[in-house]
Write an enzyme that holds these catalytic residues in place. Structure first.
Site, mmCIF file in Angstrom:
data_model
loop_
_atom_site.group_PDB
_atom_site.id
_atom_site.type_symbol
_atom_site.label_atom_id
_atom_site.label_comp_id
_atom_site.label_asym_id
_atom_site.label_seq_id
_atom_site.Cartn_x
_atom_site.Cartn_y
_atom_site.Cartn_z
ATOM 1 N N GLY A 108 0.686 -1.210 0.003
ATOM 2 C CA GLY A 108 -0.093 -0.040 -0.031
ATOM 3 C C GLY A 108 0.725 1.224 0.104
ATOM 4 O O GLY A 108 0.462 2.474 0.246
ATOM 5 N N GLY B 64 4.113 -0.428 -5.733
ATOM 6 C CA GLY B 64 3.786 -1.452 -6.486
ATOM 7 C C GLY B 64 4.065 -2.925 -5.971
ATOM 8 O O GLY B 64 4.413 -3.788 -6.771
ATOM 9 N N SER B 65 3.461 -2.855 -4.493
ATOM 10 C CA SER B 65 3.663 -4.182 -3.775
ATOM 11 C C SER B 65 2.969 -5.116 -4.377
ATOM 12 O O SER B 65 3.308 -6.458 -4.571
ATOM 13 C CB SER B 65 3.370 -3.923 -2.504
ATOM 14 O OG SER B 65 2.182 -3.289 -2.084
ATOM 15 N N ASP C 216 2.079 -1.264 -13.841
ATOM 16 C CA ASP C 216 2.681 -1.709 -12.816
ATOM 17 C C ASP C 216 3.304 -3.095 -12.756
ATOM 18 O O ASP C 216 4.452 -3.366 -12.615
ATOM 19 C CB ASP C 216 1.744 -1.653 -11.657
ATOM 20 C CG ASP C 216 1.366 -0.318 -11.131
ATOM 21 O OD1 ASP C 216 1.612 0.665 -11.811
ATOM 22 O OD2 ASP C 216 0.697 -0.111 -9.920
HETATM 23 C C1 MEV Z 1 -0.984 2.605 -9.535
HETATM 24 O O1 MEV Z 1 0.284 2.305 -9.494
HETATM 25 C C2 MEV Z 1 -0.904 3.559 -11.033
HETATM 26 C C3 MEV Z 1 -2.354 3.778 -11.421
HETATM 27 O O2 MEV Z 1 -2.122 4.529 -12.708
HETATM 28 C C4 MEV Z 1 -3.292 2.725 -11.664
HETATM 29 C C5 MEV Z 1 -2.988 1.675 -12.905
HETATM 30 O O3 MEV Z 1 -2.316 2.119 -13.845
HETATM 31 O O4 MEV Z 1 -3.510 0.629 -12.943
HETATM 32 C C6 MEV Z 1 -3.171 4.687 -10.610
#
Ligand code: MEV
Length: 311
Positions: free
Chosen positions: A82, A86-87, A130
């Site tokens: 969280g 990118g966990s 991610d």
């Molecule tokens: C979350 O690390 C990145 C976002 O752009 C969501 C996504 O790309 O799936 C907020």
């Protein structure tokens, strides 16, 4: 037994807008998550029975991508969940990597595709940013059209993403974790509601897309002054979309005097910010004084990687 690791990531430019099919740039960082997977008597995670409610990513990965028997899974992470680093993508990629390894071998693209499926199922709405960067490592540039160094192409409803390898120049970044864990799904849904309802929010998303295209050029030229300026502009636009927070703003403000630019990274709402700097110790000190947890990170790291195999 299979032991596979995957890196965390930072998004340099373009988060949230990428969910709408706009471009984005992300890099793997030298904080990794490792999954040790053995055949077991029942599905377990860190010694506890698998819970559909608590282990959402693991449960979806097993349900949709593992044809074999029960698995005993141990997760070790060098960075908090969280945290905007990118966990969940690293967990999904490392676990799917370990499953592929047990089935014969890892193919980066197949892992990236399956991991995107799992993230979309759990989060409700996602881009492949991610999961692709955690699979590939190094840097990636996601665009709505194919270009040089194309890795793979992913399509979902009317949106599509061409995922490219992006060379990572030797730059120094400091990450500042606010200590607040913010789940991605609700933040992505909040931005979608805003964009669906107002033309203004749609224009902000378009502008983030333009900044990212410009940023990709500046990154190639290693123009840190221009790149830093674009990062700070991107942060201000993300704040307009409602995904910054007082804690993130405090850490960005603390970093700016010693940086080329700073911004929230990932979904926001808490999580982390990043600063581009050549004075990392100063930035780390300023972040710590404002209550954040600083990490001076290295980029140019491996993607999904086998650490050990035992038969
Ligand atoms: C979350 O690390 C990145 C976002 O752009 C969501 C996504 O790309 O799936 C907020």
């Amino acid at each position: 037994m299979s032991v596979v690791s995957a890196p965390g990531k930072m998004i340099l430019l373009g988060e949230h807008a990428v969910v709408f099919g706009k471009p984005a740039i992300a890099m793997g960082i030298d904080l990794r998550l490792t999954c040790t997977v053995r055949k077991g008597r029942q599905n377990t995670v860190n010694g506890q029975p698998l819970s559909e409610r608590h282990h959402t990513y693991v449960a979806a990965a097993i349900r949709d991508h593992w044809p074999g028997g029960p698995l005993d899974i141990t997760i070790d992470s060098e960075f908090p969940s969280g945290s905007g680093l990118g966990s969940s993508a690293a967990l999904t990629v490392a676990l799917l990597g370990a499953m592929s390894q047990m089935g014969g071998g890892i193919d980066e693209e197949s892992v990236a595709r399956a991991a995107f499926d799992v993230e979309s199922t759990v989060q409700g709405r996602a881009s492949p940013l991610d999961t692709s960067v955690s699979s590939h490592g190094q840097g990636i540039f996601v665009d709505s059209a194919p270009g040089k160094d194309l890795l793979w192409h992913i399509r979902r409803d009317s949106r599509q993403w061409y995922v490219h390898h992006c060379p990572v120049p030797d730059l120094t970044f400091v990450v500042g974790f606010t200590g607040i864990r913010a789940p991605t799904g609700p933040l992505v849904a909040k931005v979608k509601r805003y964009v669906d309802r107002t033309r203004f929010a749609k224009e902000v998303v378009d502008e983030i897309g333009d900044i990212t295209v410009e940023g990709a050029k500046r990154l190639r030229d290693r123009d840190v002054v221009a790149l830093g300026g674009l990062m700070t502009r991107d942060h201000n636009l993300l704040a307009i979309l409602g995904v910054s927070s007082p804690e993130l703003q405090r850490l960005v403000d603390a970093a700016i005097p010693f940086s080329y630019g700073a911004k929230l990274t990932g979904a926001g709402g808490g999580g982390s910010m990043i600063a581009l700097t050549d004075r990392p110790e100063k930035v780390a000190g300023a972040i710590a004084r404002r209550g954040g947890v600083p990490y001076i990170v290295r980029t140019g790291v491996d993607g999904v990687r086998v650490e050990d195999i035992l038969h």
